[in-house]
Enzyme design. Structure first.
Site, PDB file in Angstrom:
ATOM      1  N   ASP A  41     -17.146   7.127  -2.904  1.00  0.00           N
ATOM      2  CA  ASP A  41     -15.854   7.020  -1.955  1.00  0.00           C
ATOM      3  C   ASP A  41     -15.886   8.412  -1.231  1.00  0.00           C
ATOM      4  O   ASP A  41     -16.285   9.448  -1.545  1.00  0.00           O
ATOM      5  CB  ASP A  41     -14.480   6.561  -2.963  1.00  0.00           C
ATOM      6  CG  ASP A  41     -13.630   6.322  -2.013  1.00  0.00           C
ATOM      7  OD1 ASP A  41     -13.609   6.130  -0.859  1.00  0.00           O
ATOM      8  OD2 ASP A  41     -12.450   6.154  -2.519  1.00  0.00           O
ATOM      9  N   GLN A  46      -9.584  -3.881  -4.549  1.00  0.00           N
ATOM     10  CA  GLN A  46     -10.988  -3.317  -4.152  1.00  0.00           C
ATOM     11  C   GLN A  46     -11.973  -3.661  -5.308  1.00  0.00           C
ATOM     12  O   GLN A  46     -13.029  -3.830  -5.071  1.00  0.00           O
ATOM     13  CB  GLN A  46     -10.914  -1.764  -3.798  1.00  0.00           C
ATOM     14  CG  GLN A  46     -12.014  -1.228  -3.585  1.00  0.00           C
ATOM     15  CD  GLN A  46     -12.614  -1.955  -2.182  1.00  0.00           C
ATOM     16  OE1 GLN A  46     -11.865  -1.717  -1.189  1.00  0.00           O
ATOM     17  NE2 GLN A  46     -13.958  -2.169  -2.152  1.00  0.00           N
ATOM     18  N   ARG A  60       0.912  -1.336   0.026  1.00  0.00           N
ATOM     19  CA  ARG A  60       0.034   0.014  -0.038  1.00  0.00           C
ATOM     20  C   ARG A  60       0.875   1.290  -0.154  1.00  0.00           C
ATOM     21  O   ARG A  60       1.748   1.451   1.031  1.00  0.00           O
ATOM     22  CB  ARG A  60      -0.773   0.035   1.243  1.00  0.00           C
ATOM     23  CG  ARG A  60      -1.752   1.110   1.466  1.00  0.00           C
ATOM     24  CD  ARG A  60      -2.985   1.321   2.304  1.00  0.00           C
ATOM     25  NE  ARG A  60      -3.970   0.564   1.458  1.00  0.00           N
ATOM     26  CZ  ARG A  60      -5.116   0.541   2.119  1.00  0.00           C
ATOM     27  NH1 ARG A  60      -5.414   1.327   3.192  1.00  0.00           N
ATOM     28  NH2 ARG A  60      -6.247   0.109   1.312  1.00  0.00           N
ATOM     29  N   HIS A  68      -6.629   1.178  -6.972  1.00  0.00           N
ATOM     30  CA  HIS A  68      -7.012   0.233  -6.039  1.00  0.00           C
ATOM     31  C   HIS A  68      -7.573  -1.089  -6.592  1.00  0.00           C
ATOM     32  O   HIS A  68      -8.554  -1.563  -6.440  1.00  0.00           O
ATOM     33  CB  HIS A  68      -7.970   0.921  -5.108  1.00  0.00           C
ATOM     34  CG  HIS A  68      -8.066   0.174  -3.777  1.00  0.00           C
ATOM     35  ND1 HIS A  68      -7.291  -0.806  -3.314  1.00  0.00           N
ATOM     36  CD2 HIS A  68      -8.742   0.661  -2.605  1.00  0.00           C
ATOM     37  CE1 HIS A  68      -7.497  -1.196  -2.063  1.00  0.00           C
ATOM     38  NE2 HIS A  68      -8.410  -0.144  -1.568  1.00  0.00           N
ATOM     39  N   CYS A 125     -16.223   1.560  -0.900  1.00  0.00           N
ATOM     40  CA  CYS A 125     -15.033   0.610  -0.372  1.00  0.00           C
ATOM     41  C   CYS A 125     -14.802   0.634   0.987  1.00  0.00           C
ATOM     42  O   CYS A 125     -14.221  -0.151   1.485  1.00  0.00           O
ATOM     43  CB  CYS A 125     -13.924   1.209  -1.355  1.00  0.00           C
ATOM     44  SG  CYS A 125     -13.447   2.776  -1.029  1.00  0.00           S
ATOM     45  N   ARG A 166     -13.375  -8.717  -0.325  1.00  0.00           N
ATOM     46  CA  ARG A 166     -11.996  -8.488  -0.201  1.00  0.00           C
ATOM     47  C   ARG A 166     -11.298  -9.684  -0.193  1.00  0.00           C
ATOM     48  O   ARG A 166     -10.161 -10.171  -0.935  1.00  0.00           O
ATOM     49  CB  ARG A 166     -11.649  -7.523   0.663  1.00  0.00           C
ATOM     50  CG  ARG A 166     -12.236  -6.082   0.624  1.00  0.00           C
ATOM     51  CD  ARG A 166     -11.477  -5.394  -0.790  1.00  0.00           C
ATOM     52  NE  ARG A 166      -9.987  -5.239  -1.090  1.00  0.00           N
ATOM     53  CZ  ARG A 166      -9.454  -4.495  -0.579  1.00  0.00           C
ATOM     54  NH1 ARG A 166      -9.992  -3.340   0.127  1.00  0.00           N
ATOM     55  NH2 ARG A 166      -7.942  -4.312  -0.474  1.00  0.00           N
TER      56      ARG A 166
HETATM   57  N1   CP Z   1     -11.123  -0.106   1.344  1.00  0.00           N
HETATM   58  C1   CP Z   1     -10.099  -0.475   1.788  1.00  0.00           C
HETATM   59  O1   CP Z   1      -9.197  -0.696   0.948  1.00  0.00           O
HETATM   60  O2   CP Z   1     -10.054  -0.049   3.171  1.00  0.00           O
HETATM   61  P1   CP Z   1      -8.721  -0.011   4.290  1.00  0.00           P
HETATM   62  O3   CP Z   1      -8.136   1.358   3.928  1.00  0.00           O
HETATM   63  O4   CP Z   1      -9.260  -0.221   5.634  1.00  0.00           O
HETATM   64  O5   CP Z   1      -7.682  -1.325   3.731  1.00  0.00           O
HETATM   65  N1  NVA Z   2      -9.991   6.811  -2.123  1.00  0.00           N
HETATM   66  C1  NVA Z   2      -9.637   6.214  -0.516  1.00  0.00           C
HETATM   67  C2  NVA Z   2      -9.756   4.882  -0.597  1.00  0.00           C
HETATM   68  C3  NVA Z   2      -9.615   4.217   0.700  1.00  0.00           C
HETATM   69  C4  NVA Z   2      -9.810   2.755   0.728  1.00  0.00           C
HETATM   70  C5  NVA Z   2      -8.091   6.654  -0.262  1.00  0.00           C
HETATM   71  O1  NVA Z   2      -7.245   6.454  -1.138  1.00  0.00           O
HETATM   72  O2  NVA Z   2      -8.172   7.039   0.833  1.00  0.00           O
END
Ligand code: CP
Ligand code: NVA
Length: 306
Positions: free
Chosen positions: A224, A132, A102, A129, A265, A293
């Site tokens: 989102d 997701q 990440r 992502h 998400c 997921r």
């Molecule tokens: N949707 C998602 O990726 O959630 P987290 O940030 O909790 O991993």
């Molecule tokens: N768009 C959001 C998604 C979180 C899972 C972010 O990047 O923070």
């Protein structure tokens, strides 16, 4: 050759197989079957940003597949003291069977992958992502499938989730309409790529500034957060003003089909991009989406790491 999953485009030719496999893995797990194709394999998970779903689903997924996972925070790794991403990738490749990353930056994600000799799976970056969206498509298929003829309206920020969702919708042949305030559109090159794929699949990906028009007759409404991780700061107030008309609330969803489903998400910022009345309604499938997921990523890890 080692394969990575950084963009959802990396699995565009195998999308249906992955979704079917995720479904089967889910059914088998619910039936109590033990399935351990990753016995003795290890996944390193590097998190530059917080996570609930991604961390837990990858970690539990590895355990269920018979393997092991390690949570690696950059501030504890030598990256925090200046070891390069390239050296980190080369060294971790000697210990591990896969890396879930990440990252703040897609560029750094690609640098890690370019120097790794094991699969790198994105757990989100600033551009996409992909895991997701695999889970999202599995969820839509379960609740509304088949994809052809479905109308998905994405309302809100044209961010990483929106980018991957446009591509994913196009790949499976679902119609998608994106409704964002001016200045917050998705990545232009990925939007055009999604349109090109959609055309080949006789579906469409379009922009619609008016959120009411966007959700009219929608089968799926997706939103989102307005402020993604790493974007917090001075601009927040102006952003909130721009996004207010794009809140997914009871008035907005009244224009969708009666049996529409609401997706997010998560994490949700209740009272901002979505109201309690929508996210807690009977139309909301956000918890199925979160659960998927696990199942979708198990299909990915099996495919990339077994
Ligand atoms: N949707 C998602 O990726 O959630 P987290 O940030 O909790 O991993
Ligand atoms: N768009 C959001 C998604 C979180 C899972 C972010 O990047 O923070």
């Amino acid at each position: 050759m080692v394969r990575h999953l950084i963009s959802i485009l990396d699995v565009q030719d195998e999308m249906n197989e992955i979704l079917d496999r995720g479904s089967l893995i889910k059914t088998r797990q619910k039936n109590g079957e033990i399935y351990e194709p990753l016995k003795n394999k290890s996944l390193g998970m590097i998190f530059e940003k917080p996570s609930t779903r991604t961390r837990v689903s990858f970690e539990v997924g590895m355990t269920q597949l018979g393997g092991h996972s390690l949570y690696l925070s950059p501030k504890d790794l030598q990256i925090g003291r200046g070891e390069t991403i390239a050296d980190t990738a080369r060294v971790l490749s000697r210990f591990l069977d896969g890396i879930m990353y990440r990252a703040f930056s897609n560029k750094v994600m690609r640098e890690l992958a370019d120097n790794a000799t094991i699969p790198v799976i994105s757990g989100l970056d600033d551009v996409e992502h992909p895991c997701q969206i695999l889970a999202d498509l599995l969820t839509i298929k379960e609740h509304k499938g088949p994809f052809e003829g479905l109308r998905l309206a994405y309302v809100g920020d044209g961010n990483n989730v929106c980018n991957s969702l446009m591509l994913g919708a196009a790949i499976v042949g679902m119609d998608m309409v994106v409704s964002c305030p001016e200045g917050y559109e998705p990545d232009q090159a990925l939007f055009m790529k999604a349109q090109e794929i959609a055309e080949r699949n006789e579906s469409s990906v379009v922009m619609e500034r008016d959120p009411v028009k966007a959700v009219t007759e929608a089968d799926v409404i997706y939103t989102d957060v307005w402020i993604s991780m790493g974007q917090e700061g001075a601009e927040a107030e102006a952003k909130e003003r721009a996004f207010r008309p794009y809140q997914v609330n009871e008035a907005l969803v009244s224009h969708a089909k009666e049996d529409y489903v609401f997706m997010h998400c998560l994490p949700a910022h209740r009272g901002y991009e979505v109201t309690d009345g929508v996210v807690d309604s009977d139309n909301s499938i956000v918890l199925d989406e979160a659960e998927n997921r696990l199942h979708a990523q198990k299909a990915v890890m099996e495919r990339f790491m077994a």
